[in-house]
Scaffold this motif. Structure first.
Motif, PDB file in Angstrom:
ATOM      1  N   ALA A   1       0.733  -1.076   0.029  1.00 39.18           N
ATOM      2  CA  ALA A   1      -0.211   0.012   0.017  1.00 39.18           C
ATOM      3  C   ALA A   1       0.699   1.345  -0.100  1.00 39.18           C
ATOM      4  CB  ALA A   1      -1.046   0.042   1.377  1.00 39.18           C
ATOM      5  N   THR A   2       2.112   1.340   0.849  1.00 39.97           N
ATOM      6  CA  THR A   2       2.822   2.496   0.977  1.00 39.97           C
ATOM      7  C   THR A   2       3.396   2.612  -0.736  1.00 39.97           C
ATOM      8  OG1 THR A   2       3.293   1.770   3.229  1.00 39.97           O
ATOM      9  CG2 THR A   2       4.760   3.366   2.238  1.00 39.97           C
ATOM     10  N   LEU A   3       3.990   1.611  -1.137  1.00 37.78           N
ATOM     11  CA  LEU A   3       4.447   1.542  -2.518  1.00 37.78           C
ATOM     12  C   LEU A   3       3.670   2.221  -3.496  1.00 37.78           C
ATOM     13  CD1 LEU A   3       7.302   0.605  -3.969  1.00 37.78           C
ATOM     14  CD2 LEU A   3       6.131  -1.445  -4.371  1.00 37.78           C
ATOM     15  N   PHE A   4       2.415   1.627  -3.435  1.00 35.46           N
ATOM     16  CA  PHE A   4       1.171   2.331  -4.206  1.00 35.46           C
ATOM     17  C   PHE A   4       1.162   3.544  -4.113  1.00 35.46           C
ATOM     18  CE2 PHE A   4      -3.411   3.163  -4.765  1.00 35.46           C
ATOM     19  CZ  PHE A   4      -3.520   3.225  -6.167  1.00 35.46           C
ATOM     20  N   VAL A   5       1.062   4.258  -2.793  1.00 35.70           N
ATOM     21  CA  VAL A   5       0.873   5.530  -2.627  1.00 35.70           C
ATOM     22  C   VAL A   5       1.907   6.313  -3.265  1.00 35.70           C
ATOM     23  CG1 VAL A   5       0.424   7.330  -0.765  1.00 35.70           C
ATOM     24  CG2 VAL A   5      -1.056   5.296  -0.890  1.00 35.70           C
ATOM     25  N   ARG A   6       3.349   6.017  -2.880  1.00 29.15           N
ATOM     26  CA  ARG A   6       4.356   6.712  -3.439  1.00 29.15           C
ATOM     27  C   ARG A   6       4.396   6.804  -4.882  1.00 29.15           C
ATOM     28  NH1 ARG A   6       8.342   4.040   0.248  1.00 29.15           N
ATOM     29  NH2 ARG A   6       8.420   5.520   2.066  1.00 29.15           N
ATOM     30  N   THR A   7       3.841   5.621  -5.512  1.00 27.56           N
ATOM     31  CA  THR A   7       3.538   5.660  -7.204  1.00 27.56           C
ATOM     32  C   THR A   7       2.787   6.708  -7.531  1.00 27.56           C
ATOM     33  OG1 THR A   7       4.306   3.487  -6.855  1.00 27.56           O
ATOM     34  CG2 THR A   7       3.270   4.214  -9.091  1.00 27.56           C
ATOM     35  N   LEU A   8       1.632   6.919  -6.625  1.00 18.27           N
ATOM     36  CA  LEU A   8       0.602   7.936  -6.972  1.00 18.27           C
ATOM     37  C   LEU A   8       1.108   9.298  -6.891  1.00 18.27           C
ATOM     38  CD1 LEU A   8      -2.668   6.938  -5.254  1.00 18.27           C
ATOM     39  CD2 LEU A   8      -2.504   7.449  -7.528  1.00 18.27           C
ATOM     40  N   LEU A   9       1.660   9.549  -6.045  1.00 19.40           N
ATOM     41  CA  LEU A   9       2.472  10.609  -5.780  1.00 19.40           C
ATOM     42  C   LEU A   9       3.529  11.078  -7.087  1.00 19.40           C
ATOM     43  CD1 LEU A   9       3.182  10.823  -1.918  1.00 19.40           C
ATOM     44  CD2 LEU A   9       1.487  12.320  -3.108  1.00 19.40           C
ATOM     45  N   GLY A  10       4.183  10.045  -7.278  1.00 23.15           N
ATOM     46  CA  GLY A  10       5.218  10.306  -8.480  1.00 23.15           C
ATOM     47  C   GLY A  10       4.369  10.357  -9.669  1.00 23.15           C
ATOM     48  N   ALA A  11       3.181   9.983  -9.726  1.00 19.07           N
ATOM     49  CA  ALA A  11       1.968  10.058 -11.110  1.00 19.07           C
ATOM     50  C   ALA A  11       1.572  11.756 -11.029  1.00 19.07           C
ATOM     51  CB  ALA A  11       1.205   9.446 -11.063  1.00 19.07           C
ATOM     52  N   GLY A  12       1.804  12.447  -9.765  1.00 17.61           N
ATOM     53  CA  GLY A  12       1.266  13.674  -9.956  1.00 17.61           C
ATOM     54  C   GLY A  12       0.232  13.722  -9.020  1.00 17.61           C
ATOM     55  N   VAL A  13      -0.435  12.904  -8.262  1.00 16.07           N
ATOM     56  CA  VAL A  13      -1.291  13.337  -7.148  1.00 16.07           C
ATOM     57  C   VAL A  13      -1.066  14.435  -6.388  1.00 16.07           C
ATOM     58  CG1 VAL A  13      -3.025  12.178  -5.475  1.00 16.07           C
ATOM     59  CG2 VAL A  13      -2.543  10.963  -7.355  1.00 16.07           C
ATOM     60  N   PRO A  14      -1.714  15.314  -6.265  1.00 17.04           N
ATOM     61  CA  PRO A  14      -1.168  16.462  -5.033  1.00 17.04           C
ATOM     62  C   PRO A  14      -1.427  15.779  -3.708  1.00 17.04           C
ATOM     63  CG  PRO A  14      -3.309  17.141  -6.345  1.00 17.04           C
ATOM     64  CD  PRO A  14      -3.039  15.791  -6.862  1.00 17.04           C
ATOM     65  N   GLU A  15      -0.413  16.227  -2.883  1.00 17.11           N
ATOM     66  CA  GLU A  15      -0.053  15.565  -1.629  1.00 17.11           C
ATOM     67  C   GLU A  15      -1.234  15.626  -0.677  1.00 17.11           C
ATOM     68  OE1 GLU A  15       3.489  16.412   0.358  1.00 17.11           O
ATOM     69  OE2 GLU A  15       4.604  16.197  -1.143  1.00 17.11           O
ATOM     70  N   ARG A  16      -1.918  16.706  -0.696  1.00 19.57           N
ATOM     71  CA  ARG A  16      -3.094  16.589   0.298  1.00 19.57           C
ATOM     72  C   ARG A  16      -4.179  15.654  -0.270  1.00 19.57           C
ATOM     73  NH1 ARG A  16      -3.283  22.070   3.304  1.00 19.57           N
ATOM     74  NH2 ARG A  16      -1.702  21.447   4.706  1.00 19.57           N
ATOM     75  N   MET A  17      -4.209  15.329  -1.521  1.00 23.88           N
ATOM     76  CA  MET A  17      -5.483  14.499  -2.039  1.00 23.88           C
ATOM     77  C   MET A  17      -5.209  13.226  -1.494  1.00 23.88           C
ATOM     78  SD  MET A  17      -6.497  14.145  -5.844  1.00 23.88           S
ATOM     79  CE  MET A  17      -8.340  13.490  -6.332  1.00 23.88           C
ATOM     80  N   ILE A  18      -3.949  12.442  -0.841  1.00 18.09           N
ATOM     81  CA  ILE A  18      -3.907  11.278  -0.719  1.00 18.09           C
ATOM     82  C   ILE A  18      -2.935  11.132   0.455  1.00 18.09           C
ATOM     83  CG2 ILE A  18      -1.813  10.896  -2.424  1.00 18.09           C
ATOM     84  CD1 ILE A  18      -3.916   8.051  -1.909  1.00 18.09           C
ATOM     85  N   SER A  19      -3.249  10.544   1.377  1.00 21.49           N
ATOM     86  CA  SER A  19      -2.480  10.421   2.809  1.00 21.49           C
ATOM     87  C   SER A  19      -2.567   8.873   3.245  1.00 21.49           C
ATOM     88  CB  SER A  19      -3.106  10.934   3.949  1.00 21.49           C
ATOM     89  OG  SER A  19      -3.760  12.277   3.651  1.00 21.49           O
ATOM     90  N   LEU A  20      -1.843   8.463   3.833  1.00 25.20           N
ATOM     91  CA  LEU A  20      -1.618   6.936   4.280  1.00 25.20           C
ATOM     92  C   LEU A  20      -1.248   7.010   5.670  1.00 25.20           C
ATOM     93  CD1 LEU A  20      -0.933   3.853   2.966  1.00 25.20           C
ATOM     94  CD2 LEU A  20       1.506   4.578   3.730  1.00 25.20           C
ATOM     95  N   VAL A  21      -1.987   6.184   6.566  1.00 20.41           N
ATOM     96  CA  VAL A  21      -1.771   6.093   8.055  1.00 20.41           C
ATOM     97  C   VAL A  21      -1.670   4.577   8.210  1.00 20.41           C
ATOM     98  CG1 VAL A  21      -2.373   6.506  10.191  1.00 20.41           C
ATOM     99  CG2 VAL A  21      -3.079   7.878   8.228  1.00 20.41           C
ATOM    100  N   THR A  22      -0.542   4.010   8.740  1.00 19.64           N
ATOM    101  CA  THR A  22      -0.444   2.674   9.187  1.00 19.64           C
ATOM    102  C   THR A  22      -0.301   2.615  10.693  1.00 19.64           C
ATOM    103  OG1 THR A  22       2.115   3.021   8.917  1.00 19.64           O
ATOM    104  CG2 THR A  22       0.804   2.113   6.988  1.00 19.64           C
TER     105      THR A  22
END
Ligand code: NAD
Length: 447
Positions: A160-181
């Motif tokens: 899940a962390t790898l996916f969220v990093r990939t999304l950020l790399g694809a240009g998702v604005p930081e505030r749009m996606i967060s991850l809490v483990t």
């Protein structure tokens, strides 16, 4: 930890309740300024990045969950397909114009009903598909323009962390996606009851689903829960095709799938032949090191899960079932197991058994099979093998499930069809377009 080797494969943060609330507060600030075509571009770019890193994603899935590499690669392709489909659907979010002259009082006005994002979506996901369960929620949220907080399973936080990093790399604005483990109660429950999220979309067990439902109050919710997925095989069925489908549905992802085959209701007259075919299919499968590309069946999520499956198999055998193959455990591994003459009341089939088991319950006829399917607290998807279209139509009307599949198993999935259950299997629908509807609300402008 890798359930096959016991090695530590990575570390994830164990967030405190205060940190979870800080994340929710920051996520609440997000307002989507991306146009539909920009959201579509981001989703397409993310699909491309995942496709290029497919091996890395598949390895991550195997190492933290014990799923076979074959399962991992399938999951990656599904995730890519979902992202691509979400990119298309992002451009198709529409509303309608309604003329109000249906009563004397409203007059000749024009109302325009349109969709806006629901706000912050909290996505709580299970361990059994560490990538796809996250994508299935995040892709429609981004398509809809909603902000998302991902709370993945504490047992599979790395993919899940790898996916969220990939999304950020694809240009998702930081505030749009967060991850809490972290710990489910400390993090999950804090977020659900924070008053700072607008929707919770949960996939997991019925027990936890109920608990979240009780705490969610007036918040919008969607629940994708468990099932005791039934496959009906009637005497006119193509038995070879039915056995192949039963094996695929019962044993994929080591039997840990909400839409897997969990009980096979076979008409008495053909049950001997069907059982022989299914047993042969199970015996062809290779159980082994999840990272070996030749392995068909990796481990379950942990040894405790394998113990629990074994206990139910033993109880079924004590109740009169015949063990045709499998029934063997080593650590977190469980061998593909076929049982015949299983009593329809035993726990193995009444409850959701999350392991590679294919229990055959013999039924008298079609009506008996329908009754057996409906005599369950679950109702997600069901499959029916027959040549008769009138039976298919009757089953579609009678079965208390979300989807009926003709000449296929309950494992059927496609990103463009609605997916979800009734009874204890859940509330709300996924499938990209339907999830976008859940993650948006209708606003009306009267002109
Ligand atoms: P689970 O219910 O134990 O956990 C699911 C998620 O909920 C995890 O992220 C967990 O940390 C979190 N959680 C646990 N307690 C919580 C709480 N009190 N508050 C907030 N969050 C909490 O499920 P699991 O064991 O990870 O997954 C297996 C289950 O998921 C099976 O029942 C399976 O059928 C179901 N499932 C359903 C679907 C579907 O689409 N219908 C798909 C996959 C899995």
């Amino acid at each position: 930890m890798n359930p096959y080797t016991g090695e530590v494969v990575g570390v994830a943060a164990r967030a405190t309740a205060a940190q979870a609330l800080e994340v929710a507060r920051a996520a609440g600030q997000f307002r989507c300024e991306l146009a539909a075509y920009e959201r579509a571009d981001i989703l397409s770019r993310c699909a491309e990045l995942i496709e290029r890193a497919a091996a890395e994603f598949a390895r991550s899935i195997c190492r933290e969950s014990g799923l076979a590499y074959k399962d991992g690669t399938k999951e990656v392709s599904r995730a890519v397909a979902q992202l691509r489909f979400a990119a298309e659907e992002a451009k198709r979010i529409t509303g309608e114009a309604i003329s109000t002259d249906v009563t004397p009082t409203a007059g000749r006005r024009m109302a325009v009903a349109f969709r806006e994002p629901v706000g912050t979506v909290l996505a709580i996901t299970p361990f059994n598909r560490p990538l796809n369960q996250v994508v299935t929620k995040v892709a429609p949220a981004i398509a809809a323009g909603a902000g998302v907080i991902v709370k993945p399973s504490e047992r599979t936080p790395l993919t899940a962390t790898l996916f969220v990093r990939t999304l950020l790399g694809a240009g998702v604005p930081e505030r749009m996606i967060s991850l809490v483990t972290g710990d489910p109660i400390t993090v999950g429950e804090t977020l659900v009851t924070s008053g700072m999220v607008d929707m919770v979309t949960f996939t997991g067990s019925a027990t936890v689903g109920r608990r979240i439902a009780q705490r969610a109050g007036m918040m919008r919710t969607a629940f994708e829960l468990g099932d005791s997925g039934a496959l009906i095989v009637l005497e006119d069925a193509d038995l070879a095709a039915a056995a192949a489908e039963a094996a695929a549905g019962a044993f994929a992802t080591s039997g840990q799938s909400c839409r897997g085959v969990k009980r096979i209701l076979v008409q008495d007259t053909v049950a001997d032949d069907f059982a022989a075919l299914l047993r042969a299919a199970a015996e062809r499968l290779r159980v082994g090191d999840p990272l070996d590309p030749a392995t068909d069946i990796g481990t379950l999520i942990d040894e405790r899960a394998a113990h629990a499956v074994d206990g139910r198999v033993r109880e079924a055998v004590a109740g009169g079932a015949r063990l045709l193959c499998g029934g063997r455990r080593a650590g977190a591994q469980y061998w593909p197991t076929v049982l015949d003459h299983v009593d329809r009341r035993c726990e193995l089939v009444r409850e959701e058994t999350f392991g590679p088991c294919a229990p055959i319950v013999r039924v008298r006829d079609f009506e008996d099979a329908l009754e057996c399917v409906n005599d369950s607290r679950y109702g997600l998807q069901a499959g029916l093998f027959t040549q008769r279209l009138d039976y298919a139509l009757h089953a579609a009307r009678t079965l208390q499930v979300g989807t009926v599949v003709l000449n296929g198993g309950p494992q059927f999935e496609s990103p463009n069809v609605p997916f979800g259950g009734v009874k204890d299997s859940g509330l709300g629908r996924e499938g990209i377009r339907y999830a976008i509807q859940e993650m948006t609300r209708i606003k009306t402008l009267v002109l």
